[in-house]
Design a protein around this motif. Structure first.
Motif, PDB file in Angstrom:
ATOM      1  N   ILE A 160       2.098   6.744  -7.141  1.00  0.00           N
ATOM      2  CA  ILE A 160       0.990   7.825  -7.597  1.00  0.00           C
ATOM      3  C   ILE A 160       1.505   8.996  -7.207  1.00  0.00           C
ATOM      4  O   ILE A 160       1.168   9.860  -8.156  1.00  0.00           O
ATOM      5  N   ILE A 161       1.884   9.220  -6.104  1.00  0.00           N
ATOM      6  CA  ILE A 161       2.610  10.611  -5.700  1.00  0.00           C
ATOM      7  C   ILE A 161       3.725  11.164  -6.620  1.00  0.00           C
ATOM      8  O   ILE A 161       3.870  12.067  -7.249  1.00  0.00           O
ATOM      9  N   VAL A 162       4.641  10.099  -7.154  1.00  0.00           N
ATOM     10  CA  VAL A 162       5.610  10.344  -7.974  1.00  0.00           C
ATOM     11  C   VAL A 162       5.102  10.373  -9.173  1.00  0.00           C
ATOM     12  O   VAL A 162       5.522  11.636 -10.169  1.00  0.00           O
ATOM     13  N   ILE A 163       4.307   9.778  -9.927  1.00  0.00           N
ATOM     14  CA  ILE A 163       3.566  10.025 -11.140  1.00  0.00           C
ATOM     15  C   ILE A 163       2.902  11.347 -11.048  1.00  0.00           C
ATOM     16  O   ILE A 163       3.053  12.083 -12.090  1.00  0.00           O
ATOM     17  N   THR A 164       2.150  11.733 -10.232  1.00  0.00           N
ATOM     18  CA  THR A 164       1.629  13.014 -10.074  1.00  0.00           C
ATOM     19  C   THR A 164       2.606  14.139 -10.108  1.00  0.00           C
ATOM     20  O   THR A 164       2.456  15.168 -10.970  1.00  0.00           O
ATOM     21  N   GLY A 167       0.841  -1.072  -0.154  1.00  0.00           N
ATOM     22  CA  GLY A 167       0.083   0.086   0.177  1.00  0.00           C
ATOM     23  C   GLY A 167       0.622   1.446  -0.006  1.00  0.00           C
ATOM     24  O   GLY A 167       0.594   2.408  -0.735  1.00  0.00           O
ATOM     25  N   PHE A 168       1.836   1.173   0.785  1.00  0.00           N
ATOM     26  CA  PHE A 168       2.981   2.298   0.770  1.00  0.00           C
ATOM     27  C   PHE A 168       3.353   2.463  -0.555  1.00  0.00           C
ATOM     28  O   PHE A 168       3.665   3.621  -0.915  1.00  0.00           O
ATOM     29  N   ALA A 169       3.927   1.614  -1.063  1.00  0.00           N
ATOM     30  CA  ALA A 169       4.624   1.549  -2.382  1.00  0.00           C
ATOM     31  C   ALA A 169       3.604   2.126  -3.556  1.00  0.00           C
ATOM     32  O   ALA A 169       4.017   2.971  -4.271  1.00  0.00           O
TER      33      ALA A 169
END
Length: 155
Positions: A11-15, A4-6
Motif C-alpha cells: 500500500i505504501i509503495v502504491i501510494t 500484514g507487513f507485506a
C-alpha cells in the motif's frame, strides 16, 4: 504477521508511485501546453518576415510613427503607398503594432487575449526603445513575432 507487513508495504509503495506519477503528469502536461503556446510565438520564419516588413516600412518613414504611446496599431494608411497592402497580404499579416520596448503595463482590455498572452512572454533584456510586433493570421490561427527598434533609420 508477515502477510500484514507485506500488505502495508505494498500500500505504501502504491501510494508513493501514484503521487510520483501525478506529479510527473502535471509537469509533463505543463511542458506540453507551454510548447504548444511557444509554437505560436516568435517562429523563425515569422521573425524574418517581421524584419523584412520593418526594413521596408523604415524606408518609407516608419520613424515618423514612433512616439510615447504605449502601444500603437499601424496600418498601410499611415504610409500612403500601395505596395504596403501587397506585402501585408503576402505575409498573412493581420495587425502591426509599435510599442515601448520595456512596456510592463497597458490597457489589456483593448487587445485580444492572444495578444495579451504574447506580451506577457516577452522579455525586456535588450536595450531598444521600441518593439515592432506583427500578428499573423494563418487559417484563423494567430501567431506573433517581434523585433526591437531604436528609432534610427538603420539599426
Amino acid at each position: 504477521m508477515k502477510r500484514g507487513f507485506a500488505l502495508l508495504e505494498t500500500i505504501i509503495v502504491i501510494t508513493f508511485l501514484s503521487v510520483s506519477m501525478l506529479m510527473l503528469y502535471g509537469t509533463f502536461n505543463n511542458m506540453i501546453n507551454n510548447s504548444k503556446k511557444n509554437i505560436l510565438y516568435d517562429d523563425a520564419s515569422n521573425i524574418y518576415k517581421v524584419h523584412f516588413v520593418k526594413e521596408y516600412l523604415s524606408l518609407n518613414n516608419l520613424n515618423n510613427l514612433l512616439d510615447n504611446s504605449d502601444i500603437k496599431t499601424i496600418s498601410c494608411d499611415n504610409f500612403g503607398f500601395e505596395s504596403c497592402n501587397k506585402i501585408i497580404d503576402e505575409f498573412n499579416i493581420n495587425k502591426i503594432y509599435l510599442s515601448k520596448y520595456d512596456l510592463k503595463e497597458y490597457k489589456e482590455d483593448n487587445y485580444t487575449s492572444n495578444f495579451n498572452n504574447y506580451m506577457n512572454t516577452l522579455s525586456n533584456k535588450d536595450n531598444f526603445k521600441y518593439r515592432f510586433i506583427v500578428e499573423f493570421n494563418n487559417n484563423n490561427t494567430y501567431s506573433y513575432a517581434s523585433i526591437g527598434l531604436n528609432g534610427e533609420d538603420h539599426e
